[in-house]
Design a protein around this motif. Sequence first.
Motif, PDB file in Angstrom:
ATOM      1  N   ASP A   1       2.322   2.495 -19.382  1.00  0.00           N
ATOM      2  CA  ASP A   1       1.424   1.339 -19.291  1.00  0.00           C
ATOM      3  C   ASP A   1       1.498   0.704 -17.904  1.00  0.00           C
ATOM      4  OD1 ASP A   1       0.770   1.764 -21.901  1.00  0.00           O
ATOM      5  OD2 ASP A   1       2.232   0.317 -22.699  1.00  0.00           O
ATOM      6  N   THR A   2       2.723   0.532 -17.404  1.00  0.00           N
ATOM      7  CA  THR A   2       2.897  -0.100 -16.095  1.00  0.00           C
ATOM      8  C   THR A   2       2.257   0.744 -14.998  1.00  0.00           C
ATOM      9  OG1 THR A   2       4.995  -0.895 -16.907  1.00  0.00           O
ATOM     10  CG2 THR A   2       4.590  -1.138 -14.555  1.00  0.00           C
ATOM     11  N   PHE A   3       2.430   2.046 -15.110  1.00  0.00           N
ATOM     12  CA  PHE A   3       1.842   2.952 -14.122  1.00  0.00           C
ATOM     13  C   PHE A   3       0.328   2.731 -14.027  1.00  0.00           C
ATOM     14  CE2 PHE A   3      -0.305   6.994 -13.251  1.00  0.00           C
ATOM     15  CZ  PHE A   3       0.256   7.343 -12.037  1.00  0.00           C
ATOM     16  N   GLU A   4      -0.314   2.641 -15.184  1.00  0.00           N
ATOM     17  CA  GLU A   4      -1.762   2.424 -15.178  1.00  0.00           C
ATOM     18  C   GLU A   4      -2.112   1.051 -14.615  1.00  0.00           C
ATOM     19  OE1 GLU A   4      -2.889   3.181 -19.232  1.00  0.00           O
ATOM     20  OE2 GLU A   4      -2.842   5.369 -18.968  1.00  0.00           O
ATOM     21  N   GLN A   5      -1.341   0.030 -15.053  1.00  0.00           N
ATOM     22  CA  GLN A   5      -1.671  -1.343 -14.652  1.00  0.00           C
ATOM     23  C   GLN A   5      -1.341  -1.639 -13.195  1.00  0.00           C
ATOM     24  OE1 GLN A   5      -3.417  -3.416 -16.247  1.00  0.00           O
ATOM     25  NE2 GLN A   5      -3.495  -2.344 -18.212  1.00  0.00           N
ATOM     26  N   GLU A   6      -0.275  -1.031 -12.677  1.00  0.00           N
ATOM     27  CA  GLU A   6       0.164  -1.450 -11.352  1.00  0.00           C
ATOM     28  C   GLU A   6      -0.007  -0.391 -10.267  1.00  0.00           C
ATOM     29  OE1 GLU A   6       4.062  -3.194 -11.483  1.00  0.00           O
ATOM     30  OE2 GLU A   6       3.567  -4.336 -13.300  1.00  0.00           O
ATOM     31  N   PHE A   7       0.001   0.883 -10.666  1.00  0.00           N
ATOM     32  CA  PHE A   7      -0.157   1.918  -9.636  1.00  0.00           C
ATOM     33  C   PHE A   7      -1.620   2.321  -9.506  1.00  0.00           C
ATOM     34  CE2 PHE A   7      -0.170   6.233  -7.968  1.00  0.00           C
ATOM     35  CZ  PHE A   7       0.692   6.132  -6.887  1.00  0.00           C
ATOM     36  N   VAL A   8      -2.201   2.751 -10.630  1.00  0.00           N
ATOM     37  CA  VAL A   8      -3.610   3.164 -10.593  1.00  0.00           C
ATOM     38  C   VAL A   8      -4.480   1.944 -10.317  1.00  0.00           C
ATOM     39  CG1 VAL A   8      -5.495   4.185 -11.915  1.00  0.00           C
ATOM     40  CG2 VAL A   8      -3.169   5.064 -12.181  1.00  0.00           C
ATOM     41  N   ASN A   9      -4.208   0.873 -11.017  1.00  0.00           N
ATOM     42  CA  ASN A   9      -5.024  -0.333 -10.886  1.00  0.00           C
ATOM     43  C   ASN A   9      -4.678  -1.062  -9.590  1.00  0.00           C
ATOM     44  OD1 ASN A   9      -6.760  -2.390 -11.591  1.00  0.00           O
ATOM     45  ND2 ASN A   9      -5.174  -3.528 -12.701  1.00  0.00           N
ATOM     46  N   GLN A  10      -5.650  -1.319  -8.775  1.00  0.00           N
ATOM     47  CA  GLN A  10      -5.369  -2.076  -7.554  1.00  0.00           C
ATOM     48  C   GLN A  10      -6.511  -3.002  -7.191  1.00  0.00           C
ATOM     49  OE1 GLN A  10      -5.040   1.885  -5.292  1.00  0.00           O
ATOM     50  NE2 GLN A  10      -5.929   0.543  -3.746  1.00  0.00           N
ATOM     51  N   GLY A  11      -7.472  -3.163  -8.116  1.00  0.00           N
ATOM     52  CA  GLY A  11      -8.581  -4.080  -7.874  1.00  0.00           C
ATOM     53  C   GLY A  11      -9.281  -3.762  -6.571  1.00  0.00           C
ATOM     54  N   GLY A  12      -9.619  -4.789  -5.830  1.00  0.00           N
ATOM     55  CA  GLY A  12     -10.381  -4.570  -4.605  1.00  0.00           C
ATOM     56  C   GLY A  12      -9.517  -4.297  -3.386  1.00  0.00           C
ATOM     57  N   SER A  13      -8.191  -4.274  -3.550  1.00  0.00           N
ATOM     58  CA  SER A  13      -7.355  -4.187  -2.354  1.00  0.00           C
ATOM     59  C   SER A  13      -7.194  -2.754  -1.873  1.00  0.00           C
ATOM     60  CB  SER A  13      -5.985  -4.797  -2.630  1.00  0.00           C
ATOM     61  OG  SER A  13      -5.302  -3.964  -3.539  1.00  0.00           O
ATOM     62  N   ARG A  14      -6.855  -2.619  -0.592  1.00  0.00           N
ATOM     63  CA  ARG A  14      -6.647  -1.316   0.006  1.00  0.00           C
ATOM     64  C   ARG A  14      -5.151  -1.119   0.179  1.00  0.00           C
ATOM     65  NH1 ARG A  14      -5.508   1.561   4.343  1.00  0.00           N
ATOM     66  NH2 ARG A  14      -7.023   3.107   5.024  1.00  0.00           N
ATOM     67  N   ARG A  15      -4.642   0.052  -0.234  1.00  0.00           N
ATOM     68  CA  ARG A  15      -3.218   0.301  -0.053  1.00  0.00           C
ATOM     69  C   ARG A  15      -3.014   1.397   0.980  1.00  0.00           C
ATOM     70  NH1 ARG A  15      -1.377   0.923  -5.905  1.00  0.00           N
ATOM     71  NH2 ARG A  15      -1.505  -1.200  -6.685  1.00  0.00           N
ATOM     72  N   ALA A  16      -2.153   1.127   1.938  1.00  0.00           N
ATOM     73  CA  ALA A  16      -1.765   2.175   2.882  1.00  0.00           C
ATOM     74  C   ALA A  16      -0.860   3.157   2.134  1.00  0.00           C
ATOM     75  CB  ALA A  16      -1.033   1.567   4.062  1.00  0.00           C
ATOM     76  N   ILE A  17      -0.677   4.349   2.656  1.00  0.00           N
ATOM     77  CA  ILE A  17       0.107   5.354   1.940  1.00  0.00           C
ATOM     78  C   ILE A  17       1.548   4.891   1.716  1.00  0.00           C
ATOM     79  CG2 ILE A  17       0.544   6.684   4.070  1.00  0.00           C
ATOM     80  CD1 ILE A  17       0.266   8.115   0.503  1.00  0.00           C
ATOM     81  N   THR A  18       2.122   4.180   2.661  1.00  0.00           N
ATOM     82  CA  THR A  18       3.501   3.703   2.465  1.00  0.00           C
ATOM     83  C   THR A  18       3.555   2.720   1.295  1.00  0.00           C
ATOM     84  OG1 THR A  18       3.019   2.155   4.225  1.00  0.00           O
ATOM     85  CG2 THR A  18       4.425   4.005   4.790  1.00  0.00           C
ATOM     86  N   ALA A  19       2.548   1.845   1.214  1.00  0.00           N
ATOM     87  CA  ALA A  19       2.514   0.892   0.104  1.00  0.00           C
ATOM     88  C   ALA A  19       2.335   1.635  -1.222  1.00  0.00           C
ATOM     89  CB  ALA A  19       1.385  -0.104   0.311  1.00  0.00           C
ATOM     90  N   THR A  20       1.502   2.666  -1.213  1.00  0.00           N
ATOM     91  CA  THR A  20       1.302   3.476  -2.413  1.00  0.00           C
ATOM     92  C   THR A  20       2.630   4.068  -2.880  1.00  0.00           C
ATOM     93  OG1 THR A  20      -1.002   4.025  -2.003  1.00  0.00           O
ATOM     94  CG2 THR A  20       0.293   5.660  -3.200  1.00  0.00           C
ATOM     95  N   LEU A  21       3.349   4.700  -1.964  1.00  0.00           N
ATOM     96  CA  LEU A  21       4.599   5.350  -2.346  1.00  0.00           C
ATOM     97  C   LEU A  21       5.647   4.322  -2.758  1.00  0.00           C
ATOM     98  CD1 LEU A  21       4.710   8.194   0.333  1.00  0.00           C
ATOM     99  CD2 LEU A  21       4.091   8.377  -2.076  1.00  0.00           C
ATOM    100  N   ASP A  22       5.695   3.192  -2.040  1.00  0.00           N
ATOM    101  CA  ASP A  22       6.662   2.151  -2.409  1.00  0.00           C
ATOM    102  C   ASP A  22       6.365   1.596  -3.802  1.00  0.00           C
ATOM    103  OD1 ASP A  22       7.974   2.529  -0.072  1.00  0.00           O
ATOM    104  OD2 ASP A  22       7.035   0.838   0.989  1.00  0.00           O
TER     105      ASP A  22
END
Lengths: 539, 444
Positions: free
Chosen positions: B409-430
């Motif tokens: 559940d958390t993976f879907e809510q916090e990793f996949v879900n990111q609303g309108g924001s842009r994540r750099a690859i480092t932020a994605t991995l972190d």
Amino acid sequence: MKGRIIGISGPTVTVDIPDLKLYDRVRLGLERLQGEVVHLSSGRAMVQVYEDTRGLALGEPAEGMGRPLSAQLGPGLLTGIFDGLQRPLSRMAAVHGPFIRPGKLLSPLAMDQSWQFTPAPQIGDTVTAGEVLGTISEGSHQHPVHAAAAGTLTMIASGLVVLKEPIALLAGDIKLYAHEEWPIRQPRPYRQKLAPTAPLITGQRIIDFLFPLAKGGTAILPGGFGTGKTILEQAIAKFADVDVVVYAGCGERGNEMAEMLEEFGELADPWSGQRLMDRTILVANTSNMPVAAREASIYTAVTMAEYYRDMGCHVLLLADSISRWAEALREISSAMEEMPGEEGYPTYLASRLAGFFSRAGVVETMNGRIGSLSIILSVSPPGGDFTEPATQACLRTSGAFLMLDTALAHRRHFPAINWFQSFSLYDADMGSYFEKEVSPAWNRNRRKCQALLQRDEKLREVAAIVGADGLQDSDHLLLAVAERIRQDFLCQNSYSADAFSTPELTAEKINTIISWGEAAEKRLTDGEELADILSKDKP
Amino acid sequence: MRLAEHRYKTISSIRSQLLMVEQVAAVRLGEVVRVVGPDGRSQEGEVLLIDGHTVLIQIFGECRGLDLRESTVIFTDAIKQAPLSLHMLNRVFNGSFLPLDGLPTPLPEKWVPVAGVPINPTSRARPEEFIETGFSAIDGLNTLVKGQKLPIFSCAGLPAKEIAAAILKNCTMTGTGQGRKQAVVFVALGLSHYEYSFYMETLAAIETNFVAFINLSSDPVVERLLAPRFGLTVAEYLAFEKEMDVLVVITDMTNYCDALREISTSREELPGRRGYPGYMYSDLASLFERAGRIKDRAGSVTMLPIVTMPEDDITHPIPDLTGYITEGQIVLSRDLHRQGIFPPIDVLPSLSRLMQQGIGTGRTRDDHRQTANRLYKYYAKGRDLRGLEAIVGRDGMSVSDRNILDFTDTFEQEFVNQGGSRRAITATLDTGLAILKRYGLEEL
Ligand SMILES: Nc1ncnc2c1ncn2[C@@H]1O[C@H](COP(=O)(O)OP(=O)(O)OP(=O)(O)O)[C@@H](O)[C@H]1O
Ligand SMILES: [Mg+2]
């Protein structure tokens, strides 16, 4: 035999050249595009063009070449990459740049390359047509050079030779060459066909152990997109215990061919230690190249494969994917306005395929050697639906059916070969071979492994309904053993060191798992706790 | 080359967008023709078939107003070409390459046939340089690389448009090609007016250079087949002659395929699966295979086509044939969308086949492969467990299984879900690492 273009409809062109024969090669237009006669009627002939016809104009010249579409055969095919018409792609890039434009022709073999030739007869000897004039060495392969005509030798070369020069002269200034042309749609002759007896070792545990292939046999790998057909074919091309591999990328991706070229240039053949490319011929007719050339590409490939078979080699031909070939056949057939059969495919789809498969086999060659040609084809059924005509037509003639399963691929279980649906008609024969040559427990473990997998499936169905708690301890143990078979034995990641497994390692690995399972079963009946058995030395 | 323009007033039949012209002396296949109606209006068309001196012509625009007596067909002796120059940058054109932005037509530096020619496979360079889209589900788990073709499989009603817009705005193609210029080519096919204004706003706001080809739903259907070819011809020019990294976004390939079917039917060709022509695979491949990199040349063409799966069915011929040609796929899920997750990417059926080459040390980050494998493994496990949960209930499950369900559940809510924001690859991995850590899943 010259004439003009009198009609153009997509890849089919009508010409008014007199006296053509069916399947004669024709050159068309100012660019001299290549084509083949597919339909004759009085005063006109329909030509299937192998290149993009856009820009071809009414009234442009057309010329019959007086012979059918042929492949050039001789030393130097190995390490080569050709398109469906056997144009040498590496040299094309060097001469014409990175894009393939229509009409550009280069000879398939490098005519200027030097080869070592050892003559057999001497000047003054009379030779008969077909007699061996000597041999050219290409790596470890000895190419016999056959005299194309009979007569008295007035010259015969020795030592370094190049293909563009005659290798011998006969009285009357008849020139004999070291290479030959062979019509691609005509199987090369042999003395007799023999039954396959030896396995084709693929290095893939699930294939060698559960669905073994035979040298001289045939197999198909059908599967939806992304199920691992290409990766599996490439793995087999790398690891198979054969002398020569011909790999045809038929209507697939350009990037895949480029990657293969690069990888095969670096990797070593696990059996001989030589560079993989040194035993490989690539035929690349990618999906964006003209479809008619795609139809021809598998025949170009199989002709080169037969040529090496005739030298007494074990040859493996892989094509990815035969469905793209069938689609090309369908496009050509519909351009000729033939009556369509099932799903628009021509009614001769099955017989053409059977004809192609029949070029596989173990043979005694014309000069008494034993050679084999094995064929493995991937199939890309639309919508992953195996009832479609191309899959069904393949299924009827091929010796093994390795069904790739989308559900397994989604779970990243690779190779995604479904162990319930797949079969090999060679399994009994090859099983006895492995039992004798590799491990006496081969067949016993094989039966055991199959039974475990069957039971595993049943239990998992039950568990899905009643929950895992509803199962007995012995069931849990079986699930654990089957899990290990699936994860550690049937799975083989192509990107890891595990990509290749010798039959000895395969036998050892399954034996370890099965023996552990049997011992654990005994401990369970002896009263030991399941949790202890599983935790102490978890399989 | 013909010396004079050939004009004919010998049209013998007109049906839908097909014209038959008789007694034509010189003509080539694919030749561009102009047809002038009695009212003086001119349209373009193309030679489809030549049978002796009878020629079949496909009109690109509308046939309304054409007649047999007065209308003239002018043969141009040329096949369809695109006018190319750097002045095209930041301009918007229609499916016939005419400006839609009110500015004058740019002066071409050269003309190039739109059909393209195959890249010699031996000249292809391996796609291996990372492209950052700003979406974790793509960058982290289904990485896109330069020269790849990776479609987005959407369903009606899912926010494919918003995803495309975000990628147009956010994508950066740095990787090893630092200092190189990038551009996006945007091709829209069969757009409604509402979508049109949405994309126009998006393009106005992006910083990257772009070239846009817009075919509205009210525009001629044949232009739907032409627009992507113009777009790709432009992309190849920018990439292989002007050394740019070019991202081609095409929306929506389903409209392209429907146009192909419509035109094929009007030509009375034999229909294949679901009425789509038998050559649809080859036709789609003639577009998608134009993606790539070339040895010893700097630029790259990357394709991100959007496909709406009819009836949400991935085995429908359009997504099916696309999947057989492209190097993976990004699949959107109605279920995730319903939960308000954006982007609603289902990572299980999604796959980037070229990911392995594009990640890790020197490309993204050393721990990328490992982190991605773990996230994928536990998420896949969690999705399996949800099936079990539906039967036995969460209470009936073991502690470790419940932990994995929470992770899922958390993976879907916090990793996949990111609303309108842009994540750099480092932020994605972190983000991924932090979630794994929270559930004690750092080890496989
Ligand atoms: N043996 C394997 N080990 C690891 N990964 C694999 C293996 N086989 C397949 N894969 C994964 O599956 C992906 C798809 O495989 P592949 O390209 O062979 O599919 P395919 O069946 O040829 O698809 P298509 O019909 O679209 O060409 C690969 O990119 C890889 O990620
Ligand atoms: Mg493949």
